[in-house]
Scaffold this active site. Structure first.
Site, PDB file in Angstrom:
ATOM      1  N   TYR A 185     -10.712  28.832   2.199  1.00  0.00           N
ATOM      2  CA  TYR A 185     -10.782  27.429   1.805  1.00  0.00           C
ATOM      3  C   TYR A 185      -9.602  26.997   0.945  1.00  0.00           C
ATOM      4  O   TYR A 185      -9.328  25.811   0.821  1.00  0.00           O
ATOM      5  CB  TYR A 185     -12.121  27.056   1.165  1.00  0.00           C
TER       6      TYR A 185
ATOM      7  N   GLU B  72       0.827  -1.213   0.000  1.00  0.00           N
ATOM      8  CA  GLU B  72       0.000   0.000   0.000  1.00  0.00           C
ATOM      9  C   GLU B  72       0.857   1.258   0.000  1.00  0.00           C
ATOM     10  O   GLU B  72       0.579   2.215  -0.728  1.00  0.00           O
ATOM     11  CB  GLU B  72      -0.908   0.030   1.234  1.00  0.00           C
TER      12      GLU B  72
ATOM     13  N   LYS C 264     -10.416   5.907   1.797  1.00  0.00           N
ATOM     14  CA  LYS C 264      -9.512   5.172   0.914  1.00  0.00           C
ATOM     15  C   LYS C 264     -10.383   4.472  -0.122  1.00  0.00           C
ATOM     16  O   LYS C 264     -11.245   3.658   0.223  1.00  0.00           O
ATOM     17  CB  LYS C 264      -8.696   4.150   1.697  1.00  0.00           C
TER      18      LYS C 264
ATOM     19  N   GLU D 285      -6.513   7.439  10.609  1.00  0.00           N
ATOM     20  CA  GLU D 285      -6.778   8.237  11.798  1.00  0.00           C
ATOM     21  C   GLU D 285      -5.635   9.212  12.079  1.00  0.00           C
ATOM     22  O   GLU D 285      -5.852  10.354  12.487  1.00  0.00           O
ATOM     23  CB  GLU D 285      -6.967   7.336  13.023  1.00  0.00           C
TER      24      GLU D 285
END
Length: 120
Positions: A53, A21, A98, A72
């Site tokens: 933004y 990954e 993901k 996280e």
């Protein structure tokens, strides 16, 4: 108070617990919502009186570039930076998804959602 949302920020990043990954990378989606007092900016029409933004997007992109095992961890870094870099934000929520995760099934995405509030 008001809410500013930056939604569907698409990035390619290298997060995950598996070596494959972090080596290959994958697509991610980030959604962000911040709460702030928007009354002054609504009256003055000045960017300096609101949450930019463009800055929020920049924070997301920069933090997503730094590989982590867990989503996280990435989400917490994003939230911490938002509170650190913009004093107008009183609360922020981020969702990190993901896309097509390698979990042995036909899954569109996995998502974590975290919220942080400024301490008074």
């Amino acid at each position: 108070m008001g809410i500013i949302k930056v939604e569907n920020i698409r990035v390619f990043a290298h997060h995950g617990c598996l070596k494959e990954e972090t080596k290959i990378g994958s697509d991610y989606r980030v959604d962000l919502s911040v709460k702030a007092d928007l009354q002054t900016s609504a009256k003055t029409d000045h960017l300096a009186h609101t949450v930019d933004y463009v800055l929020l997007n920049k924070i997301v992109v920069e933090e997503m570039k730094q590989p982590s095992k867990l989503l996280e961890t990435v989400a917490q870094r994003i939230l911490d930076r938002i509170l650190k870099e913009d004093d107008l934000v009183s609360k922020a929520t981020v969702s990190v998804s993901k896309m097509n995760p390698p979990i042995g099934g036909d899954v569109e995405s996995v998502t974590i959602k975290m919220t942080i509030r400024r301490k008074k």
